[in-house]
Design an enzyme around this catalytic site. Structure first.
Site, PDB file in Angstrom:
ATOM      1  N   HIS A   1      -6.111   8.368  11.641  1.00 32.66           N
ATOM      2  CA  HIS A   1      -5.706   6.961  11.658  1.00 32.66           C
ATOM      3  C   HIS A   1      -4.242   6.770  11.316  1.00 32.66           C
ATOM      4  O   HIS A   1      -3.841   5.722  10.843  1.00 32.66           O
ATOM      5  CB  HIS A   1      -6.592   6.148  10.699  1.00 32.66           C
ATOM      6  CG  HIS A   1      -8.027   6.126  11.126  1.00 32.66           C
ATOM      7  ND1 HIS A   1      -9.065   5.824  10.266  1.00 32.66           N
ATOM      8  CD2 HIS A   1      -8.611   6.400  12.324  1.00 32.66           C
ATOM      9  CE1 HIS A   1     -10.207   5.898  10.922  1.00 32.66           C
ATOM     10  NE2 HIS A   1      -9.965   6.250  12.175  1.00 32.66           N
TER      11      HIS A   1
ATOM     12  N   ARG B   1       0.837  -1.212   0.000  1.00 30.02           N
ATOM     13  CA  ARG B   1       0.000   0.000   0.000  1.00 30.02           C
ATOM     14  C   ARG B   1       0.869   1.257   0.000  1.00 30.02           C
ATOM     15  O   ARG B   1       0.532   2.260  -0.634  1.00 30.02           O
ATOM     16  CB  ARG B   1      -0.933  -0.020   1.215  1.00 30.02           C
ATOM     17  CG  ARG B   1      -2.044  -1.058   1.079  1.00 30.02           C
ATOM     18  CD  ARG B   1      -2.886  -1.151   2.335  1.00 30.02           C
ATOM     19  NE  ARG B   1      -3.513   0.121   2.654  1.00 30.02           N
ATOM     20  CZ  ARG B   1      -4.102   0.379   3.831  1.00 30.02           C
ATOM     21  NH1 ARG B   1      -4.091  -0.537   4.785  1.00 30.02           N
ATOM     22  NH2 ARG B   1      -4.667   1.535   4.054  1.00 30.02           N
TER      23      ARG B   1
HETATM   24  C1  BV8 Z   1     -10.861   2.182  18.951  1.00 28.11           C
HETATM   25  C2  BV8 Z   1      -5.858   2.532   9.487  1.00 28.11           C
HETATM   26  C3  BV8 Z   1     -10.722   1.858  21.272  1.00 28.11           C
HETATM   27  C4  BV8 Z   1      -5.310   1.200   9.163  1.00 28.11           C
HETATM   28  C5  BV8 Z   1      -8.194   2.234  10.061  1.00 28.11           C
HETATM   29  C6  BV8 Z   1     -18.590  -2.195  17.374  1.00 28.11           C
HETATM   30  C7  BV8 Z   1     -19.359  -1.048  17.236  1.00 28.11           C
HETATM   31  C8  BV8 Z   1     -18.765   0.213  17.108  1.00 28.11           C
HETATM   32  C9  BV8 Z   1     -17.369   0.330  17.124  1.00 28.11           C
HETATM   33  C10 BV8 Z   1     -16.634  -0.823  17.261  1.00 28.11           C
HETATM   34  C11 BV8 Z   1     -17.217  -2.071  17.387  1.00 28.11           C
HETATM   35  N1  BV8 Z   1     -16.234  -2.990  17.485  1.00 28.11           N
HETATM   36  C12 BV8 Z   1     -15.043  -2.363  17.428  1.00 28.11           C
HETATM   37  C13 BV8 Z   1     -15.281  -1.038  17.324  1.00 28.11           C
HETATM   38  C14 BV8 Z   1     -14.305   0.025  17.273  1.00 28.11           C
HETATM   39  C15 BV8 Z   1     -13.685   0.090  15.887  1.00 28.11           C
HETATM   40  C16 BV8 Z   1     -14.752   0.304  14.845  1.00 28.11           C
HETATM   41  O1  BV8 Z   1     -15.286   1.408  14.696  1.00 28.11           O
HETATM   42  N2  BV8 Z   1     -15.067  -0.782  14.086  1.00 28.11           N
HETATM   43  C17 BV8 Z   1     -16.107  -0.655  13.083  1.00 28.11           C
HETATM   44  C18 BV8 Z   1     -15.658  -1.366  11.800  1.00 28.11           C
HETATM   45  C19 BV8 Z   1     -17.397  -1.261  13.625  1.00 28.11           C
HETATM   46  N3  BV8 Z   1     -12.816   1.240  15.958  1.00 28.11           N
HETATM   47  C20 BV8 Z   1     -11.558   1.069  16.389  1.00 28.11           C
HETATM   48  O2  BV8 Z   1     -11.074  -0.006  16.657  1.00 28.11           O
HETATM   49  C21 BV8 Z   1     -10.769   2.343  16.571  1.00 28.11           C
HETATM   50  N4  BV8 Z   1     -10.150   2.296  17.850  1.00 28.11           N
HETATM   51  O3  BV8 Z   1     -12.072   2.179  18.971  1.00 28.11           O
HETATM   52  O4  BV8 Z   1     -10.065   2.008  20.045  1.00 28.11           O
HETATM   53  C22 BV8 Z   1      -9.703   2.160  22.270  1.00 28.11           C
HETATM   54  C23 BV8 Z   1      -9.848   3.305  23.042  1.00 28.11           C
HETATM   55  C24 BV8 Z   1      -8.896   3.576  24.012  1.00 28.11           C
HETATM   56  C25 BV8 Z   1      -7.802   2.722  24.181  1.00 28.11           C
HETATM   57  C26 BV8 Z   1      -7.660   1.591  23.372  1.00 28.11           C
HETATM   58  C27 BV8 Z   1      -8.613   1.300  22.399  1.00 28.11           C
HETATM   59  C28 BV8 Z   1      -9.646   2.428  15.543  1.00 28.11           C
HETATM   60  C29 BV8 Z   1     -10.238   2.571  14.166  1.00 28.11           C
HETATM   61  C30 BV8 Z   1      -9.114   2.847  13.164  1.00 28.11           C
HETATM   62  C31 BV8 Z   1      -8.850   1.604  12.355  1.00 28.11           C
HETATM   63  N5  BV8 Z   1      -7.879   1.920  11.299  1.00 28.11           N
HETATM   64  N6  BV8 Z   1      -7.274   2.546   9.163  1.00 28.11           N
HETATM   65  C32 BV8 Z   1      -5.289   0.974   7.680  1.00 28.11           C
HETATM   66  O5  BV8 Z   1      -5.595   1.896   6.884  1.00 28.11           O
HETATM   67  O6  BV8 Z   1      -4.952  -0.166   7.319  1.00 28.11           O
HETATM   68  S1  BV8 Z   1      -9.824   2.342   9.623  1.00 28.11           S
HETATM   69  C33 BV8 Z   1     -10.056   2.093   7.949  1.00 28.11           C
HETATM   70  O7  BV8 Z   1     -11.452   2.315   7.728  1.00 28.11           O
HETATM   71  C34 BV8 Z   1      -9.398   3.106   7.019  1.00 28.11           C
HETATM   72  O8  BV8 Z   1      -8.356   3.823   7.563  1.00 28.11           O
HETATM   73  C35 BV8 Z   1     -10.471   4.108   6.715  1.00 28.11           C
HETATM   74  O9  BV8 Z   1     -10.035   5.350   7.040  1.00 28.11           O
HETATM   75  C36 BV8 Z   1     -11.545   3.716   7.658  1.00 28.11           C
HETATM   76  C37 BV8 Z   1     -12.895   4.117   7.237  1.00 28.11           C
HETATM   77  O10 BV8 Z   1     -13.067   3.722   5.910  1.00 28.11           O
HETATM   78  P1  BV8 Z   1     -13.484   4.871   4.880  1.00 28.11           P
HETATM   79  O11 BV8 Z   1     -12.420   5.896   4.824  1.00 28.11           O
HETATM   80  O12 BV8 Z   1     -14.847   5.340   5.217  1.00 28.11           O
HETATM   81  O13 BV8 Z   1     -13.428   4.070   3.539  1.00 28.11           O
HETATM   82  P2  BV8 Z   1     -14.484   2.981   3.049  1.00 28.11           P
HETATM   83  O14 BV8 Z   1     -13.814   2.145   2.008  1.00 28.11           O
HETATM   84  O15 BV8 Z   1     -15.138   2.322   4.224  1.00 28.11           O
HETATM   85  O16 BV8 Z   1     -15.620   3.864   2.350  1.00 28.11           O
HETATM   86  C38 BV8 Z   1     -15.274   4.614   1.210  1.00 28.11           C
HETATM   87  C39 BV8 Z   1     -16.446   5.535   0.967  1.00 28.11           C
HETATM   88  O17 BV8 Z   1     -16.095   6.383  -0.131  1.00 28.11           O
HETATM   89  C40 BV8 Z   1     -17.718   4.813   0.582  1.00 28.11           C
HETATM   90  O18 BV8 Z   1     -18.812   5.405   1.255  1.00 28.11           O
HETATM   91  C41 BV8 Z   1     -17.831   5.075  -0.929  1.00 28.11           C
HETATM   92  O19 BV8 Z   1     -19.187   5.203  -1.341  1.00 28.11           O
HETATM   93  C42 BV8 Z   1     -17.148   6.393  -1.060  1.00 28.11           C
HETATM   94  N7  BV8 Z   1     -16.522   6.635  -2.360  1.00 28.11           N
HETATM   95  C43 BV8 Z   1     -16.039   5.717  -3.244  1.00 28.11           C
HETATM   96  N8  BV8 Z   1     -15.507   6.369  -4.308  1.00 28.11           N
HETATM   97  C44 BV8 Z   1     -15.634   7.710  -4.056  1.00 28.11           C
HETATM   98  C45 BV8 Z   1     -16.278   7.880  -2.824  1.00 28.11           C
HETATM   99  N9  BV8 Z   1     -16.545   9.078  -2.304  1.00 28.11           N
HETATM  100  C46 BV8 Z   1     -16.182  10.154  -3.033  1.00 28.11           C
HETATM  101  N10 BV8 Z   1     -15.566  10.077  -4.228  1.00 28.11           N
HETATM  102  C47 BV8 Z   1     -15.274   8.872  -4.766  1.00 28.11           C
HETATM  103  N11 BV8 Z   1     -14.663   8.792  -5.964  1.00 28.11           N
END
Ligand code: BV8
Ligand code: ZN
Length: 249
Positions: free
Chosen positions: A118, A70
């Site tokens: 992130h 990546r």
């Molecule tokens: C934390 C870095 C606690 C790594 C990433 C259950 C319920 C709720 C939350 C949780 C749960 N279980 C676990 C959790 C917490 C979890 C979470 O939210 N999980 C989700 C999946 C349910 N979160 C965490 O773990 C976070 N940490 O909570 O820690 C804590 C607190 C204190 C002490 C200790 C611990 C950490 C989250 C960060 C994870 N790391 N990235 C890497 O990149 O490899 S997240 C990863 O997804 C990416 O970085 C990205 O940024 C992120 C979100 O994705 P998007 O950017 O939205 O991209 P995606 O592909 O999903 O969507 C693209 C969008 O673009 C679409 O809508 C599409 O339609 C649109 N699109 C497409 N083309 C275009 C466009 N838009 C415009 N123009 C275009 N051309």
């Protein structure tokens, strides 16, 4: 491309704009979004299964190989017209970028980024002692994509990418800056994020709670679509340049 009138009006009045960007911002540069099918080698892995400390502990070469791939991909692509439009907008208003993206395409388009929520692909550090690693990033992947992580010069620990993995806390300063930038903006744009990953996905609601107008730019509906004031079915590289051009008129 005609921009919805109410969005142009909000943007015209805005002196302080906060832009929350996700992987969709980089899609038109050729970077696969996080939840689109991973191209090629990575098609058989669920990215969320690879983006964890446990996955790295279990198979450091597999996870490091994914990030090395990546990292090389991010360096091989260029910012798109959407990144450049945000840099242009910053000439006539204060534009604060709060991104979930780990690439440096905003910076390469000339923007300064207030917060990388992130982390960053380019910030490698030691998995064991956290010391920053500035050595060469090997990208000679084996056929299976595995790349042995380099070793930390100080403690011999394996080097990891400086991104925030699932289950890891976001950098406190970056998140606090992101919250503040949503609280005190005249306008918050949410561009290219599926709004699934917390706590980043909670930022548009922080703005809405303060009565800050919120606009989503995304070709698809997301869980945020019903939480924002306006949702515009457009892409980053089409909508943002059209919006910034409309401001000049
Ligand atoms: C934390 C870095 C606690 C790594 C990433 C259950 C319920 C709720 C939350 C949780 C749960 N279980 C676990 C959790 C917490 C979890 C979470 O939210 N999980 C989700 C999946 C349910 N979160 C965490 O773990 C976070 N940490 O909570 O820690 C804590 C607190 C204190 C002490 C200790 C611990 C950490 C989250 C960060 C994870 N790391 N990235 C890497 O990149 O490899 S997240 C990863 O997804 C990416 O970085 C990205 O940024 C992120 C979100 O994705 P998007 O950017 O939205 O991209 P995606 O592909 O999903 O969507 C693209 C969008 O673009 C679409 O809508 C599409 O339609 C649109 N699109 C497409 N083309 C275009 C466009 N838009 C415009 N123009 C275009 N051309
Ligand atoms: Zn170390």
């Amino acid at each position: 491309m005609d921009v919805p009138e109410e969005i142009v009006a909000l943007a015209r009045r805005a002196r302080r704009v906060t832009v929350l960007t996700g992987a969709g911002m980089s899609a038109e540069s050729g970077v696969a979004t996080f939840r689109d099918a991973q191209t090629g080698l990575w098609a058989r892995f669920d990215p969320a299964q690879l983006a964890t400390a446990d996955a790295f502990r279990r198979d450091p070469a597999l996870v490091f190989g994914w990030y090395a791939w990546r990292y090389a991909q991010a360096r091989s692509v260029a910012p798109n017209a959407g990144h450049r439009a945000l840099a242009d907008w910053a000439r006539i208003a204060e534009v604060r970028i709060v991104t979930q993206n780990v690439d440096d395409l905003h910076e390469r388009a000339g923007s300064t980024v207030l917060a990388h929520l992130h982390g960053s692909l380019a910030a490698f550090r030691c998995f064991a002692c956290d010391r920053p690693y500035a050595g060469p990033v090997p990208d000679a992947a084996g056929a299976d994509g595995r790349v042995e992580p380099p070793r930390c010069a100080a403690c011999g620990g394996p080097v990891r990418p400086g991104v925030v993995w699932f289950g890891e806390a976001l950098p406190a300063r970056a998140f606090a800056d992101g919250v503040q930038a949503c609280r005190d903006a005249d306008l918050v744009l949410v561009v290219g994020t599926s709004g699934l990953v917390y706590p980043a996905a909670g930022l548009p609601e922080v703005a809405a709670a303060e009565g800050v107008p919120t606009v989503e730019l995304n070709p698809e509906p997301t869980p945020l679509s019903r939480k924002v004031d306006h949702t515009w079915r457009t892409t980053a590289a089409v909508g943002l340049p059209a919006l910034v051009a409309a401001l000049a008129r």
